[in-house]
Design an enzyme around this catalytic site. Structure first.
Site, PDB file in Angstrom:
ATOM      1  CG  ASP A   1      28.519  92.974 -26.266  1.00 35.48           C
ATOM      2  OD1 ASP A   1      29.387  92.989 -27.155  1.00 35.48           O
ATOM      3  OD2 ASP A   1      27.345  92.570 -26.466  1.00 35.48           O
TER       4      ASP A   1
ATOM      5  CG  ASP B   1      26.645  94.723 -32.128  1.00 39.77           C
ATOM      6  OD1 ASP B   1      26.206  95.831 -32.455  1.00 39.77           O
ATOM      7  OD2 ASP B   1      27.674  94.220 -32.627  1.00 39.77           O
TER       8      ASP B   1
END
Ligand code: BG6
Ligand code: MG
Length: 219
Positions: free
Chosen positions: A8, A10
């Site tokens: 991922d 952020d």
């Protein structure tokens, strides 16, 4: 056997939560909507359009869809402008080291982010070269907690979910990894990512050595 890693963006590679907060706060102030850090936490990992609906629901607001899109675009313009200030100094501690190590050990690496701005963020960080595949908010239509973005990334890497480890900081991101039958590493507090296979408080602790020692039988 673990052959690939899916990250991922952020909250795992860089911390954009504060920039998202500022942009949503600006829009909310203009609209006279309540928006605080607790509500911002609930937006972790979910798409821009899902986010604005969470904020509107919280405020008991309902608007026609074209207006909602217009407001989400307004927030995005503020957010994108703030990304101009991001530099290669803005990796979360440990993230660049892990990516470098994985590449040098020959693992496949992909991005699996809900953000439609992932390319811009990676460019600002000078991180594009770490990734064989970039899956972002434009790659699939069903966002986390659906497993689609991680399935897209693993398919593009030519790997099966059981051969990949997903790194996530969001509750819904770990839900997505589990729904796709990926191994999962949660980054953050127990109450958020305690349902991951293993969890580290921050990326700094998430070294390849630590990950390997937790998933012993898979390496
Ligand atoms: C995720 C963030 O990575 O991307 C969410 O955790 C955000 O908070 C989502 O809403 C979508 O981002 P963007 O850049 O497409 O608005
Ligand atoms: Mg995240």
């Amino acid at each position: 056997m673990i052959k690939g890693f899916i990250f991922d963006l952020d909250g795992v590679i860089t911390d954009t939560a504060e920039l998202h907060f500022d942009a949503w706060k600006k829009l909310s102030d203009e609209m006279d909507w309540e928006f605080d850090r607790e509500l911002n936490e609930r937006l972790r990992g979910i798409s821009r359009m899902d986010s604005i609906h969470v904020i509107m629901d919280h405020n008991g607001v309902s608007l026609d869809e074209p207006t909602v899109v217009e407001l989400a675009t307004k927030k995005n313009d503020i957010y994108v402008e703030s990304l101009d200030k991001m530099t290669p100094d803005d990796y979360l501690p440990g993230a660049r080291e892990l990516l470098t190590h994985l590449r040098s050990e020959g693992f496949s690496v992909a991005l699996g982010s809900a953000s439609k701005n992932a390319h811009k963020v990676l460019k600002q960080l000078n991180a594009v070269h770490f990734f064989d595949v970039i899956g972002d908010g434009n790659s699939v239509s069903k966002s986390k907690p659906a497993p689609d973005i991680f399935l897209y990334a693993s398919k593009k890497l030519g790997l099966r979910p059981e051969n990949c480890i997903v790194f996530e900081d969001a509750e819904k991101g770990i839900d997505a990894a589990k729904a796709g039958k990926f191994h999962s590493v949660g980054i953050g507090p127990e109450q958020r990512v305690g349902h991951a296979d293993i969890r580290f408080e921050t990326m700094k602790e998430a070294t390849l050595f630590e990950v390997k020692s937790h998933f012993k039988d898979l390496f």
